[in-house]
Design a protein around this motif. Structure first.
Motif, PDB file in Angstrom:
ATOM      1  N   ALA A 104       8.862  49.138   7.824  1.00  0.00           N
ATOM      2  CA  ALA A 104       7.917  48.393   6.991  1.00  0.00           C
ATOM      3  C   ALA A 104       6.585  49.102   6.841  1.00  0.00           C
ATOM      4  CB  ALA A 104       7.696  47.005   7.571  1.00  0.00           C
ATOM      5  N   ASP A 105       6.279  50.019   7.739  1.00  0.00           N
ATOM      6  CA  ASP A 105       4.989  50.685   7.659  1.00  0.00           C
ATOM      7  C   ASP A 105       5.053  52.025   6.959  1.00  0.00           C
ATOM      8  OD1 ASP A 105       2.866  49.169   8.643  1.00  0.00           O
ATOM      9  OD2 ASP A 105       3.801  49.196  10.621  1.00  0.00           O
ATOM     10  N   SER A 106       6.200  52.344   6.353  1.00  0.00           N
ATOM     11  CA  SER A 106       6.276  53.662   5.734  1.00  0.00           C
ATOM     12  C   SER A 106       5.372  53.713   4.505  1.00  0.00           C
ATOM     13  CB  SER A 106       7.716  54.024   5.390  1.00  0.00           C
ATOM     14  OG  SER A 106       8.310  52.983   4.702  1.00  0.00           O
ATOM     15  N   HIS A 131      14.965  43.962   3.629  1.00  0.00           N
ATOM     16  CA  HIS A 131      13.893  42.973   3.737  1.00  0.00           C
ATOM     17  C   HIS A 131      12.645  43.559   4.355  1.00  0.00           C
ATOM     18  CE1 HIS A 131      15.081  42.801   7.933  1.00  0.00           C
ATOM     19  NE2 HIS A 131      13.944  42.215   8.160  1.00  0.00           N
ATOM     20  N   GLU A 132      12.808  44.630   5.129  1.00  0.00           N
ATOM     21  CA  GLU A 132      11.673  45.181   5.851  1.00  0.00           C
ATOM     22  C   GLU A 132      10.839  46.095   4.957  1.00  0.00           C
ATOM     23  OE1 GLU A 132      12.465  47.660   9.291  1.00  0.00           O
ATOM     24  OE2 GLU A 132      12.608  45.830  10.462  1.00  0.00           O
ATOM     25  N   SER A 133      11.502  46.808   4.073  1.00  0.00           N
ATOM     26  CA  SER A 133      10.777  47.816   3.311  1.00  0.00           C
ATOM     27  C   SER A 133       9.914  47.138   2.250  1.00  0.00           C
ATOM     28  CB  SER A 133      11.753  48.796   2.677  1.00  0.00           C
ATOM     29  OG  SER A 133      11.937  48.499   1.331  1.00  0.00           O
ATOM     30  N   ARG A 134       8.947  47.873   1.753  1.00  0.00           N
ATOM     31  CA  ARG A 134       7.993  47.269   0.837  1.00  0.00           C
ATOM     32  C   ARG A 134       8.076  47.931  -0.527  1.00  0.00           C
ATOM     33  NH1 ARG A 134       4.750  44.168   3.848  1.00  0.00           N
ATOM     34  NH2 ARG A 134       3.444  43.845   2.053  1.00  0.00           N
ATOM     35  N   LEU A 135       7.724  47.140  -1.544  1.00  0.00           N
ATOM     36  CA  LEU A 135       7.832  47.663  -2.905  1.00  0.00           C
ATOM     37  C   LEU A 135       6.649  48.545  -3.269  1.00  0.00           C
ATOM     38  CD1 LEU A 135       9.141  44.546  -4.838  1.00  0.00           C
ATOM     39  CD2 LEU A 135      10.390  46.570  -4.172  1.00  0.00           C
TER      40      LEU A 135
END
Lengths: 389, 368
Positions: A104-106, A131-135
């Motif tokens: 999620a912090d990438s 669900h963890e990754s962000r757009l």
């Protein structure tokens, strides 16, 4: 009766104790491996990718390298695995490491040039779904291998991925790099006509050290890389997309040169379609700027001189946009989203043209008007070096 | 015959209806996946249609002051046919509760706690709802105001934070989809968030001044509809063409909030707000089920059956759909038709028959 309520209370407490302490999704920081960036490369195998995950070592972030030179205490480490697709490859990390990968912090996903040519959507699908990754993670294409560029140790930052992120963001402020988040890329893919555009980074030697710098724009057709645009063309892209907030325009004056710093700007893009089917895109740019430096002895303190320099700046911006649009027309890549604009304003015309948009795109003409206003000339009115009579 | 003597004020009812409608704000994908960039207009049209349907509810309720839906059925259809119709409603209320509980499960296991087993989340959630239902209707509705204000604040902040990400070109092209999609979309919005309000038939009799019913219900619709409109417009402006492929657009758009890396990753606050609103909505449906059961079986108090009902809701929610995809398909394609039977057709028939059999608004109620 009173006994019964006490019993209920005890039961309630027992239930709460058992239900509230345990939690399936508990993830303690010391069991996580925080990924700050990913690199995607083509692997030697035929259909495989090599994924590089850059993870932070939190304990080393604030520690300067004061100990003996042999002892490395970098704040990051890169791990690479090879697999068929993103999901499988990411799971390989979890299989092989003592800690779970936390994505999620990438900040950035760096895509190697070779992989980009082959098509990248199938590898980004995971990042859109999970669900963890962000757009809002940044996407970028790199010259050579992503794995290599992610191991260039920056001088001022401690983590390469963060450095890449900062380079991209700084480049965006300086009009040298477009900024494309994952959601922008997905949105361009969803559109029937728009070609995605990603920033390009490369390694360049800055004096004694190698550093990561931005280097123009990568143009995609659907999800395949088809070509590159130069830094000058990147500026044009940013002008049309109304993303310019600062940056410098270099103009050639009759006597010497001038650097015109953009303070703010606003671009309005309209589209026109006449009865014969000719499509004209109207670009209207307004903004303010400062004369930031000059080469030569010309005196710009007089109003006519200011008008002259504004005119030169306007012409310069206009020509660079025209040139760049022509380049993308030759590439058959509508990176500016003119097709979407047509769809928004003239959906009926668009419906007729969308099946053969790349040829329709080539016929688009531009009508550009630029109107920059000078806000000042810095701390000096006139150059210190005066003209020799 | 009253199951409890609690009363609520008109204002409480207004905010309860507003918060109830907002309970569906996570489910905007049902609409956005159908009518895409024109959804905001569909919300406005649906609001007008819902006004008419709400009017029908109010007329029906005011014909029988102090009586809830089950008692109305008994009076209008006679005790045997009335009971059968009430059983239909009971089934419908159960399915509403189960579907909304399922949404909680989908949301929590999809976005917040992916590894927790679904039943655990649902048991805890429904347990809290049961606790609220046992506290009684006036306690429950009192929170409607708080929750509405909370969502106004959250929505306001999210809109302010997202202004820089909004592109108004995303609303174009205007009205360029086939007519059928618009009809489907209007149907969805009218039936799914707005007219689920039919469960409030079990709460209407509690109002302290029946004369205020019309005003408070319609005002509640106005609050709910305005907020839903803003949510859908925000999502369309921020997400553009990706709204069509995302499974929870209203959650994804708040995930994008990023004010120069300072105000960012705030979505978990919004997740809590969504869950609170769903809690409120499910509690009210839950209450309606329990009262319906108590009426049908002529119980003197509803409290003993609260937990049993909760267990049935959980089990029903667990077995309804195999997958969230099936759930989304049901939401866009089946539910609008299925639910309209109970939300529009049955109340309309009841109203017509009541009219034919000559039930009039009692004079004393009018005089008061």
């Amino acid at each position: 009766m009173k006994k019964l309520t006490t019993l209920y209370k005890i039961i309630a407490i027992l239930i709460l104790i058992t239900l509230l302490t345990g939690c399936w999704d508990k993830r303690e920081v010391d069991t996580l491996s925080i990924a700050v960036g990913f690199g995607l490369d083509i692997a030697d195998g035929d259909d495989q990718i090599e994924m590089t995950a850059q993870m932070v070592k939190p304990s080393n972030i604030s520690m300067p390298e004061k100990s003996s030179p042999q002892e490395t205490c970098e704040a990051f480490w890169n791990a690479s695995t090879v697999g068929e697709d993103t999901d499988k490859t990411i799971r390989l990390f979890n299989n092989k490491m003592s800690r779970d990968l936390y994505i999620a912090d990438s900040q950035v996903i760096v895509i190697g040039q070779d992989l980009a040519t082959r098509g990248i959507y199938q590898y980004l699908d995971y990042f859109l779904r999970d669900h963890e990754s962000r757009l809002d993670v940044f996407l970028t294409v790199c010259e050579g291998k992503a794995k290599d560029i992610m191991s260039i140790k920056p001088q001022t930052e401690s983590i390469p991925a963060m450095n890449i992120y900062d380079v991209l963001e700084n480049g965006h402020l300086d009009m040298t790099s477009v900024s494309t988040r994952l959601i922008d890329f997905a949105s361009a893919l969803l559109s029937e006509t728009t070609a995605p555009a990603l920033p390009v980074i490369k390694v360049q030697s800055l004096g004694t050290q190698n550093a990561v710098v931005c280097d123009g724009t990568a143009v995609f057709q659907k999800d395949k890389l088809i070509g590159f645009l130069s830094e000058e063309d990147t500026k044009a892209y940013m002008w049309i997309k109304n993303q310019v907030s600062s940056g410098v325009v270099y103009v050639q004056m009759p006597a010497g040169k001038a650097d015109y710093e953009i303070v703010n700007s606003k671009t309005k893009v309209g589209i026109h379609c006449d009865k014969s089917g000719k499509i004209t895109v109207k670009v209207n740019i307004t903004g303010n700027g400062i004369l930031s430096s000059q080469i030569g002895t010309e005196d710009f303190s007089q109003p006519p001189a200011v008008i002259k320099i504004e005119k030169a700046v306007n012409e310069n911006i206009k020509n660079s946009i025209l040139e760049s649009v022509q380049k993308t027309q030759q590439m058959h890549a509508d990176i500016f989203g003119f097709g979407d604009l047509l769809n928004q304003k003239f959906p009926n015309v668009y419906d007729k043209l969308k099946s053969d948009w790349s040829s329709a795109y080539q016929k688009i003409t531009l009508d550009i008007s630029v109107n920059m206003k000078t806000r000042g000339s810095g701390r000096m009115m006139k150059p210190a070096l005066t003209k020799k009579e | 015959m009253k199951l409890d003597n609690e009363t609520i004020t008109g204002g409480q009812l207004t905010f309860a209806i507003g918060a109830f409608i907002l309970g569906s704000s996570l489910l905007t994908s049902f609409v956005l996946s159908v009518s895409a960039q024109d959804s905001w207009l569909m919300v406005l049209i649906s609001t007008l249609i819902s006004f008419l349907i709400y009017w029908m509810y109010i007329v029906l309720s005011q014909k029988f002051p102090g009586k809830d839906l089950i008692e109305i059925n008994d009076e209008v259809f006679g005790s045997i046919v009335g009971k059968i119709i009430s059983l239909f409603y009971l089934y419908f209320f159960f399915s509403l509760a189960a579907l909304n509980t399922k949404d909680v499960g989908n949301f929590v296991s999809g976005y917040v706690l992916p590894e927790s087993p679904g039943p655990v989340v649902l048991v805890m959630f429904v347990f809290i709802c049961a606790w609220a239902v046992r506290k009684g209707v006036s306690t429950m509705l009192r929170y409607g105001f708080l929750f509405t204000i909370m969502s106004v604040l959250f929505l306001g902040f999210s809109i302010i934070f997202l202004i820089k990400d909004m592109h108004f070109g995303n609303f174009l092209p205007f009205l360029h989809l086939p007519i059928a999609t618009y009809l489907q979309s209007i149907n969805i919005i009218t039936i799914i968030p707005f007219c689920e309000i039919v469960v409030f038939f079990m709460i209407f009799p509690h109002i302290d001044q029946p004369k205020k019913l019309k005003k408070s219900v319609l005002f509640g619709l106005l609050i709910g509809a305005t907020m839903l409109f803003l949510i859908i417009a925000r999502d369309t402006a921020v997400l553009g063409n990706t709204t069509n492929i995302l499974s929870m657009p209203s959650y994804e758009s708040v995930r994008i909030i990023n004010i120069s890396n300072v105000i960012t990753r705030t979505e978990i606050l919004f997740a809590i707000a969504f869950l609170v609103l769903l809690f409120f909505k499910i509690s009210i449906i839950y209450y309606a089920i329990v009262i319906t059961l108590a009426r049908i079986f002529k119980l003197r108090t509803y409290r003993p059956i609260v937990y049993v009902t909760g267990i049935i809701i959980i089990v029903y929610a667990l077995i309804t759909f195999d997958s969230p995809m099936e759930n989304a398909f049901w939401g866009s394609n089946v539910a609008p038709i299925f639910s309209s039977l109970f939300e529009v057709l049955l109340p309309l028939i009841t109203l017509i028959i009541a009219q034919i059999r000559g039930f009039q608004k009692p004079k004393e109620a009018v005089a008061r």
